[in-house]
Design an enzyme around this catalytic site. Sequence first.
Site, mmCIF file in Angstrom:
data_model
loop_
_atom_site.group_PDB
_atom_site.id
_atom_site.type_symbol
_atom_site.label_atom_id
_atom_site.label_comp_id
_atom_site.label_asym_id
_atom_site.label_seq_id
_atom_site.Cartn_x
_atom_site.Cartn_y
_atom_site.Cartn_z
ATOM 1 N N THR A 17 52.746 23.388 41.241
ATOM 2 C CA THR A 17 51.682 23.900 42.107
ATOM 3 C C THR A 17 50.968 25.078 41.441
ATOM 4 O OG1 THR A 17 52.906 23.225 44.079
ATOM 5 C CG2 THR A 17 51.146 24.816 44.382
ATOM 6 N N LYS A 38 48.058 16.986 47.067
ATOM 7 C CA LYS A 38 49.495 16.783 46.903
ATOM 8 C C LYS A 38 49.849 15.625 47.833
ATOM 9 C CE LYS A 38 53.945 19.217 46.973
ATOM 10 N NZ LYS A 38 54.233 19.122 45.529
ATOM 11 N N GLU A 116 48.882 16.547 42.336
ATOM 12 C CA GLU A 116 50.220 17.057 42.039
ATOM 13 C C GLU A 116 51.298 16.117 42.570
ATOM 14 O OE1 GLU A 116 53.412 20.462 43.266
ATOM 15 O OE2 GLU A 116 51.299 20.918 43.618
ATOM 16 N N VAL A 118 55.515 15.072 43.043
ATOM 17 C CA VAL A 118 56.657 15.768 43.633
ATOM 18 C C VAL A 118 57.859 15.549 42.725
ATOM 19 C CG1 VAL A 118 57.258 13.785 45.080
ATOM 20 C CG2 VAL A 118 58.054 16.057 45.728
#
Length: 229
Positions: A17, A38, A116, A118
């Site tokens: 992040t 995200k 982004e 995970v």
Amino acid sequence: MKNAYFITGTDTGTGKTLVTVALLESFKRAGLVACGMKPVASGSDGSVKNMVCEDALLIKKHGSVDLPYHLVNPLVFTNPCAPNLAAEMEGRELEMGPILSAYTQISALCEVLIVEGVGGWRCPVFSGLGMVDLAKSLDIPVILVVGIKLGCLNHAILSVESILSDNVALVGWVANMVDPEFQYSEQTIHYLKGQIKAPLLGTVPYQHKLYYHDLSQHISLAGLLADDR
């Protein structure tokens, strides 16, 4: 939209992040309309009825366009674990559809889109599918965030090998100084520069207070802006 990039890391907690925000600010400084998303987040900071993720809120805040939260983060789960496990524990479905729809909608509003992931590259997400499948479905190249600490050489080299073996383009990597006590950061980065056949886009110093500094100054977009992808 001109360009899109998928941010993955050598592990969870490597600063994906942080680097996503730094890239957003760098593209904005270069005069481009940049947004981030995200797609999947685990570990909600809100109530069950109003689940939000702090990381997603930061990405939303630093984008050029004030996007609605549900586009920035289509899928959010309460439990801070791998999304497939969180979905199972919460009795919810994980579907690619909302992610692809949000990606398409955001793409129409910006010139650069930073996505982004995970966890790490092999983090499971959907039943039988993981981050790699999401990146391939979006058909965008990868930027790898390496958390510079003891043990990161193995994680970084394995991550690079895995990305390339999956036939996904690796367009760059970022060294994030996650451990202020690690004494061999310079030597580690030098070694990785010889091992990773993609440009080092920047070295982000350790952040005593998250996002306190202007992170864009630590990222070079030279290689990315020259890419006509």
